[in-house]
Design a protein around this motif. Structure first.
Motif, PDB file in Angstrom:
ATOM      1  N   ARG A  77      28.251  48.358  25.209  1.00  0.00           N
ATOM      2  CA  ARG A  77      27.363  48.845  26.260  1.00  0.00           C
ATOM      3  C   ARG A  77      26.754  47.681  27.040  1.00  0.00           C
ATOM      4  O   ARG A  77      26.400  46.640  26.480  1.00  0.00           O
ATOM      5  CB  ARG A  77      26.236  49.695  25.665  1.00  0.00           C
ATOM      6  N   THR A  78      26.603  47.866  28.350  1.00  0.00           N
ATOM      7  CA  THR A  78      25.974  46.869  29.215  1.00  0.00           C
ATOM      8  C   THR A  78      24.949  47.559  30.111  1.00  0.00           C
ATOM      9  O   THR A  78      24.952  48.783  30.251  1.00  0.00           O
ATOM     10  CB  THR A  78      27.015  46.152  30.094  1.00  0.00           C
ATOM     11  N   GLU A  79      24.107  46.765  30.731  1.00  0.00           N
ATOM     12  CA  GLU A  79      23.105  47.309  31.641  1.00  0.00           C
ATOM     13  C   GLU A  79      23.721  47.803  32.942  1.00  0.00           C
ATOM     14  O   GLU A  79      23.226  48.741  33.568  1.00  0.00           O
ATOM     15  CB  GLU A  79      22.041  46.249  31.933  1.00  0.00           C
ATOM     16  N   SER A  80      24.799  47.148  33.354  1.00  0.00           N
ATOM     17  CA  SER A  80      25.449  47.515  34.617  1.00  0.00           C
ATOM     18  C   SER A  80      26.919  47.142  34.565  1.00  0.00           C
ATOM     19  O   SER A  80      27.357  46.395  33.678  1.00  0.00           O
ATOM     20  CB  SER A  80      24.768  46.807  35.798  1.00  0.00           C
ATOM     21  N   ASP A  81      27.681  47.682  35.495  1.00  0.00           N
ATOM     22  CA  ASP A  81      29.091  47.326  35.656  1.00  0.00           C
ATOM     23  C   ASP A  81      29.216  46.391  36.848  1.00  0.00           C
ATOM     24  O   ASP A  81      28.611  46.624  37.905  1.00  0.00           O
ATOM     25  CB  ASP A  81      29.935  48.583  35.916  1.00  0.00           C
ATOM     26  N   ASP A  82      29.992  45.326  36.687  1.00  0.00           N
ATOM     27  CA  ASP A  82      30.175  44.389  37.788  1.00  0.00           C
ATOM     28  C   ASP A  82      30.806  45.080  39.000  1.00  0.00           C
ATOM     29  O   ASP A  82      31.730  45.889  38.857  1.00  0.00           O
ATOM     30  CB  ASP A  82      31.085  43.239  37.367  1.00  0.00           C
ATOM     31  N   ILE A  83      30.308  44.767  40.178  1.00  0.00           N
ATOM     32  CA  ILE A  83      30.923  45.188  41.431  1.00  0.00           C
ATOM     33  C   ILE A  83      31.622  43.966  42.010  1.00  0.00           C
ATOM     34  O   ILE A  83      30.967  42.968  42.352  1.00  0.00           O
ATOM     35  CB  ILE A  83      29.872  45.742  42.414  1.00  0.00           C
ATOM     36  N   VAL A  84      32.928  44.021  42.089  1.00  0.00           N
ATOM     37  CA  VAL A  84      33.706  42.872  42.532  1.00  0.00           C
ATOM     38  C   VAL A  84      33.734  42.840  44.060  1.00  0.00           C
ATOM     39  O   VAL A  84      34.138  43.819  44.695  1.00  0.00           O
ATOM     40  CB  VAL A  84      35.146  42.929  41.984  1.00  0.00           C
ATOM     41  N   THR A  85      33.302  41.741  44.612  1.00  0.00           N
ATOM     42  CA  THR A  85      33.409  41.560  46.064  1.00  0.00           C
ATOM     43  C   THR A  85      34.660  40.751  46.368  1.00  0.00           C
ATOM     44  O   THR A  85      35.109  39.931  45.554  1.00  0.00           O
ATOM     45  CB  THR A  85      32.170  40.834  46.612  1.00  0.00           C
ATOM     46  N   ASN A  86      35.257  40.998  47.510  1.00  0.00           N
ATOM     47  CA  ASN A  86      36.487  40.322  47.909  1.00  0.00           C
ATOM     48  C   ASN A  86      37.567  40.470  46.841  1.00  0.00           C
ATOM     49  O   ASN A  86      38.161  39.494  46.370  1.00  0.00           O
ATOM     50  CB  ASN A  86      36.218  38.841  48.195  1.00  0.00           C
ATOM     51  N   LEU A  87      37.829  41.706  46.442  1.00  0.00           N
ATOM     52  CA  LEU A  87      38.823  41.998  45.417  1.00  0.00           C
ATOM     53  C   LEU A  87      40.207  41.565  45.867  1.00  0.00           C
ATOM     54  O   LEU A  87      40.671  41.940  46.943  1.00  0.00           O
ATOM     55  CB  LEU A  87      38.806  43.512  45.137  1.00  0.00           C
ATOM     56  N   GLN A  88      40.875  40.761  45.039  1.00  0.00           N
ATOM     57  CA  GLN A  88      42.196  40.232  45.364  1.00  0.00           C
ATOM     58  C   GLN A  88      43.165  40.510  44.225  1.00  0.00           C
ATOM     59  O   GLN A  88      42.835  40.322  43.048  1.00  0.00           O
ATOM     60  CB  GLN A  88      42.137  38.715  45.609  1.00  0.00           C
ATOM     61  N   VAL A  89      44.400  40.918  44.578  1.00  0.00           N
ATOM     62  CA  VAL A  89      45.398  41.194  43.552  1.00  0.00           C
ATOM     63  C   VAL A  89      45.731  39.939  42.754  1.00  0.00           C
ATOM     64  O   VAL A  89      45.996  40.011  41.544  1.00  0.00           O
ATOM     65  CB  VAL A  89      46.663  41.810  44.192  1.00  0.00           C
ATOM     66  N   SER A  90      45.699  38.771  43.395  1.00  0.00           N
ATOM     67  CA  SER A  90      46.010  37.521  42.688  1.00  0.00           C
ATOM     68  C   SER A  90      44.990  37.237  41.597  1.00  0.00           C
ATOM     69  O   SER A  90      45.350  36.786  40.496  1.00  0.00           O
ATOM     70  CB  SER A  90      46.076  36.359  43.681  1.00  0.00           C
ATOM     71  N   ASP A  91      43.711  37.501  41.885  1.00  0.00           N
ATOM     72  CA  ASP A  91      42.673  37.298  40.875  1.00  0.00           C
ATOM     73  C   ASP A  91      42.834  38.279  39.716  1.00  0.00           C
ATOM     74  O   ASP A  91      42.676  37.909  38.545  1.00  0.00           O
ATOM     75  CB  ASP A  91      41.284  37.476  41.506  1.00  0.00           C
TER      76      ASP A  91
END
Length: 427
Positions: free
Chosen positions: A366-380
């Motif tokens: 469990r975590t306090e929040s889920d990361d929101i990915v900015t500039n989502l890239q398929v390579s990453d």
């Protein structure tokens, strides 16, 4: 199929904005603002709007139930048109084949279809070029009022009839096959873990098949199709190729190779802007005779529905993740997530079990929040998948924790499913 307009062109039209405004389900009715209502009237009167967009808009409007102000759009077709389905269909869809007329009027009256009627409708929807207006209308009506299981049964049978000859033969897999399928539109701000789940099942002794497609929208950033291609995975062209051992992410099946008729609907859906019946149906198609389906839903109330449809499609068992991030197979670690597992008994009944994130064995994820990915890239995303495969960690704590949580959920679910199937003597 005739050339459809570019995505950017269709998304900004008055009818497209009208669909986005009102096509949100019967329980969330919204009326068209006066200015947009006037623009939609002008678009309908012009005769220049894309037919499938016209049908999708009118289907959404009539299923929602037009307000007194919205009923002014009747003047485009004739007084009382919205209250007279037979007259309305004749005016809007003069090229509709006669055998579809009873089905069209039934849909407009708000009635559900019998399996045979849905099968007949499906056969028409998958044709290449016939009355695109009604195709948009029917898909919009089904989506907004929610399809019944009987309708899905008929539509499923029609869809399976469109698959290419290479997938009509029984697969040659020498071990039970697990099929992974998440919404084909993918995500805008969430890393996918789907290839890691495929590897998880391979390690557990199963063959794995990930079903993918180019995105139909409304998201266009990243989906499993993009990720598997970037990882260099080969796409199946027929069931005969399943006798080749896959490494390390199992086999991948692109909808384009499976069924050109389904693939044509990707372009239609980009114009319609809303998810039609296919968003569910395409994930439960079972051309390779998989034993277990692993899929996801965002709305908790849709979990059981998805399980019922999976067993209708001849899967022996199903795992349905609830509250996957953006509907994907990546579970939320901050909100109540979990899986529904179901098996089909020898008598064809549904037997199920929930495993939710509030169980003691899952509290550590469990975590306090889920990361929101900015500039989502398929390579990453591909780099994270490769690093996790090779090292068991990536340096991205959120990604690592999410992947481990889903693997823990799947381990618990598969233990239960295997116990049920072994107890029935079907494994």
């Amino acid at each position: 199929m005739s050339q459809l307009p570019a995505l950017a062109d269709s998304a900004t039209t008055a009818l497209a904005r009208g669909i986005q405004h009102i096509g949100v389900g019967k329980q969330q009715n919204r009326s068209l603002p006066p200015a947009l209502l006037d623009e939609c009237r002008e678009a309908l009167q012009s005769g220049d709007a894309e037919p499938i967009l016209v049908g999708s808009f009118l289907g959404a409007l009539l299923t929602k139930g037009p307000t007194s102000e919205e009923r002014s759009l009747e003047t485009v077709y004739g007084k009382g048109a919205f209250s007279n389905p037979a007259f309305f269909i004749n005016k809007v869809c003069p090229d509709l084949p006669a055998n579809l007329f009873p089905i069209a009027t039934k849909l407009l009256k708000g009635h559900t279809l019998r399996p045979s009627e849905a099968h007949q409708l499906g056969n028409f929807l998958f044709l290449e070029d016939e009355c695109e207006t009604f195709k948009g209308m029917a898909a919009s009506i089904l989506r907004i009022r929610n399809e019944s299981n009987d309708e899905y049964k008929g539509l499923y049978e029609a869809a399976m009839e469109t698959i290419t000859p290479g997938f009509r033969q029984l697969s040659c897999v020498d071990r039970p096959l697990v099929q992974l399928a998440e919404p084909f539109d993918g995500t805008d701000h969430t890393y996918l873990i789907t290839p890691l789940l495929a590897h998880f099942f391979e390690q557990r002794g199963y063959g794995t098949l990930s079903v993918v497609s180019r995105t139909p929208g409304p998201k266009y950033t990243l989906n499993a199709h993009d990720l598997y291609l970037y990882l260099g995975c080969q796409m199946l062209q027929s069931n005969h190729e399943i006798n080749t051992p896959p490494e390390p992410f199992g086999w991948v099946l692109d909808q384009k190779a499976l069924s050109p008729a389904l693939n044509r609907w990707v372009d239609r859906r980009r114009v319609m802007l809303k998810r039609p019946f296919l968003s569910t149906l395409e994930r439960i198609l079972n051309p390779c005779s998989a034993r277990i389906l692993v899929t996801s839903v965002f709305q908790v109330t849709a979990q059981m529905k998805m399980a019922e449809l999976a067993l209708m499609a001849d899967f022996d068992a199903v795992i349905v993740l609830k509250r996957g991030l953006e509907g994907s197979l990546a579970p939320s670690t901050s909100r109540g997530s979990g899986i529904l597992c179901a098996v089909r008994t020898a008598r064809g009944h549904l037997f199920y079990q929930h495993f939710d994130s509030n169980l003691a064995s899952f509290v550590g994820y469990r975590t306090e929040s889920d990361d929101i990915v900015t500039n989502l890239q398929v390579s990453d995303n591909a780099r994270l998948v490769r690093d996790f495969m090779q090292e068991g960690e990536t340096g991205n704590d959120d990604f690592d924790n999410r992947a481990r949580f889903m693997q823990a959920l799947l381990s618990r679910g598969m233990d239960w499913i295997e116990g049920q199937l072994n107890g029935q003597g079907t494994y």
